[in-house]
Scaffold this active site. Structure first.
Site, PDB file in Angstrom:
ATOM      1  N   GLY A  45     -10.303  10.480   1.227  1.00  0.00           N
ATOM      2  CA  GLY A  45      -9.746   9.978  -0.023  1.00  0.00           C
ATOM      3  C   GLY A  45      -9.229   8.572   0.207  1.00  0.00           C
ATOM      4  N   GLN A  50      -4.295   0.888  -1.224  1.00  0.00           N
ATOM      5  CA  GLN A  50      -4.667   0.772   0.193  1.00  0.00           C
ATOM      6  C   GLN A  50      -5.635  -0.368   0.459  1.00  0.00           C
ATOM      7  OE1 GLN A  50      -5.569   5.232   0.483  1.00  0.00           O
ATOM      8  NE2 GLN A  50      -4.873   4.747   2.535  1.00  0.00           N
ATOM      9  N   CYS A  96      -3.612   9.449   7.251  1.00  0.00           N
ATOM     10  CA  CYS A  96      -3.779   8.412   6.232  1.00  0.00           C
ATOM     11  C   CYS A  96      -4.426   7.198   6.875  1.00  0.00           C
ATOM     12  CB  CYS A  96      -2.402   8.040   5.671  1.00  0.00           C
ATOM     13  SG  CYS A  96      -2.475   6.765   4.400  1.00  0.00           S
ATOM     14  N   LEU A  97      -5.424   6.632   6.204  1.00  0.00           N
ATOM     15  CA  LEU A  97      -6.110   5.453   6.756  1.00  0.00           C
ATOM     16  C   LEU A  97      -5.162   4.260   6.880  1.00  0.00           C
ATOM     17  CD1 LEU A  97      -9.541   5.637   4.861  1.00  0.00           C
ATOM     18  CD2 LEU A  97      -9.079   6.269   7.234  1.00  0.00           C
ATOM     19  N   HIS A 138      -1.907  13.556  -2.187  1.00  0.00           N
ATOM     20  CA  HIS A 138      -1.664  12.435  -1.261  1.00  0.00           C
ATOM     21  C   HIS A 138      -2.071  11.103  -1.903  1.00  0.00           C
ATOM     22  CE1 HIS A 138      -1.984  10.657   3.001  1.00  0.00           C
ATOM     23  NE2 HIS A 138      -2.604   9.753   2.254  1.00  0.00           N
ATOM     24  N   GLU A 139      -3.256  11.088  -2.544  1.00  0.00           N
ATOM     25  CA  GLU A 139      -3.755   9.834  -3.128  1.00  0.00           C
ATOM     26  C   GLU A 139      -2.918   9.418  -4.357  1.00  0.00           C
ATOM     27  OE1 GLU A 139      -5.550   8.318  -1.204  1.00  0.00           O
ATOM     28  OE2 GLU A 139      -6.326   9.986  -0.032  1.00  0.00           O
ATOM     29  N   HIS A 142       0.110   7.626  -3.365  1.00  0.00           N
ATOM     30  CA  HIS A 142      -0.121   6.202  -3.075  1.00  0.00           C
ATOM     31  C   HIS A 142       0.068   5.352  -4.330  1.00  0.00           C
ATOM     32  CE1 HIS A 142      -1.373   5.806   1.078  1.00  0.00           C
ATOM     33  NE2 HIS A 142      -2.278   6.773   0.977  1.00  0.00           N
TER      34      HIS A 142
END
Ligand code: ZN
Length: 151
Positions: A45, A50, A96-97, A138-139, A142
């Site tokens: 995701g 991000q 997380c990226l 999670h997304e 963000h």
């Protein structure tokens, strides 16, 4: 096009993102670039903040989510996603990226009902469970400037 993924503690990751007023070709191109970036980076995701854009767009890997699959690509673009309902709970390690190399156990709902605009600008509502519920929660965090580290 591969986009640079911002890393914690970049302040862009902490800002509230703005809703999309109109689904334009620029937004769809951005979603496609986000998908490419997510796949190359090995994520499941990615949220627009991000890659440096404080707008309410996320992409999710949904290869096995029949009705969500874009005709051409195994990912789902959610514009202005909102969680309508949650149910149950799950507790598992998240990554997380934007926070490379760090995992943390986070409690999330087991199911989420989410409403969003699809790339055609139409409202869709879907119920997700397990890892997909975790991922969408999670997304969406963000988009509100929240990170899994905050839990
Ligand atoms: Zn993340």
């Amino acid at each position: 096009m591969f986009l640079k993924v911002l890393k914690y503690p970049n302040p862009v990751l902490r800002k509230m993102s703005e809703p999309i007023k109109e689904v334009t070709s620029d937004i769809l191109q951005l979603a496609e670039d986000m998908w490419e970036t997510m796949m190359i980076s090995g994520g499941i995701g990615l949220a627009a903040p991000q890659i440096g854009k404080n707008i309410r767009v996320i992409v999710l890997l949904t290869a096995d989510l029949g009705n969500l699959i874009d005709q051409q690509y195994p990912y789902c673009t959610m514009i202005n996603p909102e969680i309508l309902e949650i149910g149950g709970s799950q507790y598992d390690t998240e990554f997380c990226l934007s926070v490379p190399g760090k995992g943390k156990k986070v409690r999330r709902p087991e199911t989420v009902k989410v409403q969003y605009l699809n790339p055609d600008g139409k409202i869709e509502i879907v119920k997700l469970s397990g890892i997909k519920a975790r991922c969408v929660a999670h997304e969406i965090d963000h988009l509100d400037g929240k990170l899994f580290l905050d839990y």
